[in-house]
Design an enzyme around this catalytic site. Structure first.
Site, PDB file in Angstrom:
ATOM      1  N   ARG A   1      17.202  -3.748  42.975  1.00  0.00           N
ATOM      2  CA  ARG A   1      16.793  -5.161  43.023  1.00  0.00           C
ATOM      3  C   ARG A   1      15.341  -5.334  43.474  1.00  0.00           C
ATOM      4  O   ARG A   1      14.937  -6.411  43.911  1.00  0.00           O
ATOM      5  CB  ARG A   1      17.711  -5.996  43.931  1.00  0.00           C
ATOM      6  CG  ARG A   1      19.144  -6.007  43.459  1.00  0.00           C
ATOM      7  CD  ARG A   1      19.917  -7.195  44.007  1.00  0.00           C
ATOM      8  NE  ARG A   1      21.287  -7.137  43.551  1.00  0.00           N
ATOM      9  CZ  ARG A   1      22.248  -6.466  44.182  1.00  0.00           C
ATOM     10  NH1 ARG A   1      21.988  -5.839  45.316  1.00  0.00           N
ATOM     11  NH2 ARG A   1      23.465  -6.445  43.693  1.00  0.00           N
TER      12      ARG A   1
ATOM     13  N   LYS B   1       2.381  -9.169  35.815  1.00  0.00           N
ATOM     14  CA  LYS B   1       3.211  -9.274  34.613  1.00  0.00           C
ATOM     15  C   LYS B   1       3.651  -7.866  34.228  1.00  0.00           C
ATOM     16  O   LYS B   1       2.820  -6.964  34.085  1.00  0.00           O
ATOM     17  CB  LYS B   1       2.420  -9.891  33.456  1.00  0.00           C
ATOM     18  CG  LYS B   1       2.352 -11.403  33.500  1.00  0.00           C
ATOM     19  CD  LYS B   1       1.841 -11.950  32.170  1.00  0.00           C
ATOM     20  CE  LYS B   1       1.714 -13.459  32.210  1.00  0.00           C
ATOM     21  NZ  LYS B   1       1.179 -13.993  30.941  1.00  0.00           N
TER      22      LYS B   1
ATOM     23  N   GLU C   1     -11.524  -7.424  26.755  1.00  0.00           N
ATOM     24  CA  GLU C   1     -10.924  -8.261  27.811  1.00  0.00           C
ATOM     25  C   GLU C   1     -11.961  -8.606  28.884  1.00  0.00           C
ATOM     26  O   GLU C   1     -11.847  -9.623  29.565  1.00  0.00           O
ATOM     27  CB  GLU C   1      -9.711  -7.557  28.446  1.00  0.00           C
ATOM     28  CG  GLU C   1      -8.640  -7.111  27.432  1.00  0.00           C
ATOM     29  CD  GLU C   1      -7.618  -8.188  27.079  1.00  0.00           C
ATOM     30  OE1 GLU C   1      -7.803  -9.357  27.437  1.00  0.00           O
ATOM     31  OE2 GLU C   1      -6.606  -7.827  26.413  1.00  0.00           O
TER      32      GLU C   1
ATOM     33  N   LYS D   1      -9.705 -12.479  37.440  1.00  0.00           N
ATOM     34  CA  LYS D   1      -8.250 -12.453  37.230  1.00  0.00           C
ATOM     35  C   LYS D   1      -7.528 -12.830  38.523  1.00  0.00           C
ATOM     36  O   LYS D   1      -6.548 -13.585  38.498  1.00  0.00           O
ATOM     37  CB  LYS D   1      -7.803 -11.071  36.738  1.00  0.00           C
ATOM     38  CG  LYS D   1      -6.287 -10.997  36.561  1.00  0.00           C
ATOM     39  CD  LYS D   1      -5.845 -10.581  35.197  1.00  0.00           C
ATOM     40  CE  LYS D   1      -4.337 -10.743  35.033  1.00  0.00           C
ATOM     41  NZ  LYS D   1      -3.775  -9.899  33.999  1.00  0.00           N
TER      42      LYS D   1
ATOM     43  N   GLU E   1       2.113 -18.775  35.387  1.00  0.00           N
ATOM     44  CA  GLU E   1       1.678 -19.458  34.164  1.00  0.00           C
ATOM     45  C   GLU E   1       2.426 -20.767  33.974  1.00  0.00           C
ATOM     46  O   GLU E   1       2.922 -21.071  32.898  1.00  0.00           O
ATOM     47  CB  GLU E   1       1.889 -18.521  32.955  1.00  0.00           C
ATOM     48  CG  GLU E   1       0.946 -18.816  31.806  1.00  0.00           C
ATOM     49  CD  GLU E   1       0.884 -17.695  30.773  1.00  0.00           C
ATOM     50  OE1 GLU E   1       0.853 -16.503  31.154  1.00  0.00           O
ATOM     51  OE2 GLU E   1       0.850 -18.019  29.584  1.00  0.00           O
TER      52      GLU E   1
ATOM     53  N   ARG F   1      -3.333 -19.996  34.189  1.00  0.00           N
ATOM     54  CA  ARG F   1      -3.203 -18.596  33.787  1.00  0.00           C
ATOM     55  C   ARG F   1      -3.203 -18.454  32.260  1.00  0.00           C
ATOM     56  O   ARG F   1      -3.588 -17.415  31.729  1.00  0.00           O
ATOM     57  CB  ARG F   1      -1.928 -17.978  34.396  1.00  0.00           C
ATOM     58  CG  ARG F   1      -1.857 -16.485  34.146  1.00  0.00           C
ATOM     59  CD  ARG F   1      -0.829 -15.750  35.001  1.00  0.00           C
ATOM     60  NE  ARG F   1      -0.918 -14.317  34.702  1.00  0.00           N
ATOM     61  CZ  ARG F   1      -0.362 -13.362  35.419  1.00  0.00           C
ATOM     62  NH1 ARG F   1       0.343 -13.662  36.486  1.00  0.00           N
ATOM     63  NH2 ARG F   1      -0.513 -12.096  35.074  1.00  0.00           N
TER      64      ARG F   1
ATOM     65  N   ASN G   1      -5.078 -16.077  27.898  1.00  0.00           N
ATOM     66  CA  ASN G   1      -4.602 -15.767  26.546  1.00  0.00           C
ATOM     67  C   ASN G   1      -5.643 -16.070  25.479  1.00  0.00           C
ATOM     68  O   ASN G   1      -5.333 -16.038  24.284  1.00  0.00           O
ATOM     69  CB  ASN G   1      -3.313 -16.550  26.248  1.00  0.00           C
ATOM     70  CG  ASN G   1      -2.173 -16.102  27.134  1.00  0.00           C
ATOM     71  OD1 ASN G   1      -2.091 -14.934  27.494  1.00  0.00           O
ATOM     72  ND2 ASN G   1      -1.310 -17.025  27.514  1.00  0.00           N
TER      73      ASN G   1
ATOM     74  N   HIS H   1      -5.659 -14.407  22.116  1.00  0.00           N
ATOM     75  CA  HIS H   1      -4.417 -13.654  22.001  1.00  0.00           C
ATOM     76  C   HIS H   1      -3.458 -14.219  20.970  1.00  0.00           C
ATOM     77  O   HIS H   1      -2.624 -13.498  20.446  1.00  0.00           O
ATOM     78  CB  HIS H   1      -3.738 -13.533  23.368  1.00  0.00           C
ATOM     79  CG  HIS H   1      -4.364 -12.488  24.250  1.00  0.00           C
ATOM     80  ND1 HIS H   1      -5.685 -12.551  24.656  1.00  0.00           N
ATOM     81  CD2 HIS H   1      -3.871 -11.348  24.795  1.00  0.00           C
ATOM     82  CE1 HIS H   1      -5.959 -11.497  25.403  1.00  0.00           C
ATOM     83  NE2 HIS H   1      -4.878 -10.750  25.510  1.00  0.00           N
TER      84      HIS H   1
ATOM     85  N   HIS I   1      -2.578 -11.784  18.307  1.00  0.00           N
ATOM     86  CA  HIS I   1      -1.186 -11.369  18.179  1.00  0.00           C
ATOM     87  C   HIS I   1      -0.754 -11.365  16.710  1.00  0.00           C
ATOM     88  O   HIS I   1      -0.036 -10.466  16.256  1.00  0.00           O
ATOM     89  CB  HIS I   1      -0.308 -12.307  19.008  1.00  0.00           C
ATOM     90  CG  HIS I   1       1.123 -11.871  19.080  1.00  0.00           C
ATOM     91  ND1 HIS I   1       2.082 -12.341  18.207  1.00  0.00           N
ATOM     92  CD2 HIS I   1       1.745 -11.011  19.892  1.00  0.00           C
ATOM     93  CE1 HIS I   1       3.241 -11.778  18.489  1.00  0.00           C
ATOM     94  NE2 HIS I   1       3.069 -10.960  19.508  1.00  0.00           N
TER      95      HIS I   1
ATOM     96  N   HIS J   1      -4.833  -3.330  20.761  1.00  0.00           N
ATOM     97  CA  HIS J   1      -4.695  -4.673  21.330  1.00  0.00           C
ATOM     98  C   HIS J   1      -6.060  -5.322  21.587  1.00  0.00           C
ATOM     99  O   HIS J   1      -6.308  -6.459  21.184  1.00  0.00           O
ATOM    100  CB  HIS J   1      -3.868  -4.599  22.616  1.00  0.00           C
ATOM    101  CG  HIS J   1      -3.812  -5.896  23.363  1.00  0.00           C
ATOM    102  ND1 HIS J   1      -3.051  -6.965  22.937  1.00  0.00           N
ATOM    103  CD2 HIS J   1      -4.456  -6.318  24.477  1.00  0.00           C
ATOM    104  CE1 HIS J   1      -3.213  -7.982  23.776  1.00  0.00           C
ATOM    105  NE2 HIS J   1      -4.064  -7.615  24.721  1.00  0.00           N
TER     106      HIS J   1
END
Ligand code: NAD
Ligand code: ZN
Length: 366
Positions: free
Chosen positions: A120, A142, A184, A226, A236, A241, A245, A248, A252, A266
């Site tokens: 956990r 993330k 980035e 960041k 987010e 946040r 993106n 992105h 994507h 990426h």
């Protein structure tokens, strides 16, 4: 040593950045180590760096248990999650232990998720070794693996206890991976810091060529940006946040079109995506054509794709928009887009018409 705090209440931690840090990491990790050997999860491309880290831990009296996974995106899978979980359980990892993630975003995302669910939740330390991981994925909590339905669809928010960044490890990173990570870096300038974008225009080439001081500056600046954004909106929920993106959503679609393969990394997809986000913004009369042109010019100058043609994409606008409809940010039939009013002036637009996006993409050179 540059120390950048990520302020998240009882989940706060420090990001420590210094050339040569890997060889001194033992002293920083020793206070967090328990009686059991520390598990170091890494991939098979990182042998020399694993050796440096192990030697440093040994000097500080910390025993280590390396777990070496195959490199590549395929390791962010259910089967690797299961395998790694079982390995860590067999080593007797307990909740207050710290597992070390030594690698790029793949290792960081996988170890972050495993430690989010192991008993956990136990602790982990990020030791990022790609530029992308150093400026982006190792900070912010993330974590994810990929599912059959798409990338990063299964995961958790789980903050590391510590992030140790040694820019010197980038010396062994393939130039293409380095350049992809640099996209980035540029992103932080384009989001809300026009001065930093101008710094990128002046110093980006030197950074990529190996200039240590430019690398250290870019990493520290990116991590600080960041940390600020994550500190303001950890999960987010407020939209802050979501600024991360930028590029992105377009990117994507390009990654989906190329099947998430090495055809387009990426960061390369993000570079083309940022150029497209600015070009679309200019197309819609939101930002000046000169700003969009400046973004494309810098990306292209450092060897990153600045649009569909450079990314090798021939698909129609409709086909690319069809990929966007599967984006996990799609909500209630609309897709939020990061658009720009200028360099350093991006904002989240929830009113973008996907038909207009398809039409714009159809008008882009192939
Ligand atoms: P990666 O982890 O696959 O690393 C790229 C390649 O470089 C791999 O082959 C790796 O073995 C090799 N490598 C790593 N460090 C090296 C070094 N110092 N020397 C030589 N080789 C080295 O890729 P990445 O670009 O670091 O990360 C991509 C992943 O990150 C994707 O899965 C993406 O979804 C994820 N990501 C996560 C976040 C987040 O916030 N969690 C953000 C961005 C990206
Ligand atoms: Zn990204």
């Amino acid at each position: 040593m540059t120390v950048i705090p990520v302020s998240l209440g009882d989940r706060s931690y420090d990001v420590r950045i210094a050339p040569g840090l890997l060889a001194r990491a033992g002293d920083l990790i020793a206070p967090l180590a328990g009686k059991r050997p520390v598990a170091i999860v890494t991939d098979s491309n990182l042998g020399p760096h694993l050796a440096t880290l192990r030697a440093s831990l040994a000097q500080s009296g910390v025993a280590a248990e390396p777990i070496i996974l195959p490199p590549g995106e395929a390791s962010k899978s259910w089967s690797m999650l299961e395998q790694l979980t079982d390995t860590l359980l067999s080593l007797g990892v307990e909740r207050d232990d710290h597992v070390i993630a030594l690698g790029g975003g793949v290792i960081g995302d996988l170890v972050g998720f495993v430690t989010a669910i192991l008993k956990r939740g136990c602790n982990f330390i990020q030791v990022p070794t790609t530029l992308l991981a150093q400026v982006d994925s190792s900070v912010g909590g993330k974590t994810a693996i990929n599912a059959r339905a798409g990338k990063n669809l299964v995961g958790a928010f789980h903050q590391p206890a510590l992030v140790l960044i040694d820019p010197d490890v980038l010396a062994t990173l393939p130039p293409r991976e380095l350049r992809a990570g640099y996209a980035e870096v540029v992103k932080y300038g384009l989001i809300d810091d026009a001065g930093f974008f101008a710094w990128c225009e002046a110093q980006g080439a030197a950074l990529l060529a190996g200039d240590a001081s430019a690398r250290a500056t870019a990493i520290a600046h990116s991590v600080a940006a960041k940390a600020r954004i994550v500190g303001a909106d950890e999960r987010e929920t407020t939209g802050t946040r979501a600024l991360l993106n930028l590029g992105h959503t377009f990117g994507h679609a390009l990654e989906a079109e190329t099947g998430f393969t090495d055809r387009l990394l990426h960061g390369e997809a993000v570079a083309a995506g940022m150029a497209l986000a600015f070009a679309f913004s200019a197309d819609q009369g939101l930002c000046a054509d000169e700003d969009a042109a400046r973004v494309a010019a810098h990306l292209s100058a450092v060897g990153l794709p600045d649009g569909l043609a450079a990314a090798g994409i021939t698909a129609s606008g409709e086909a690319l928009v069809a990929h966007m409809r599967h984006d996990k940010k799609m909500a209630g039939g609309t897709l939020p887009f990061l658009l720009a009013r200028g360099i350093g002036r991006t904002y989240l637009d929830k009113t973008v018409d996907l038909a207009a996006v398809a039409d714009f993409l159809n008008r882009q050179p192939r």
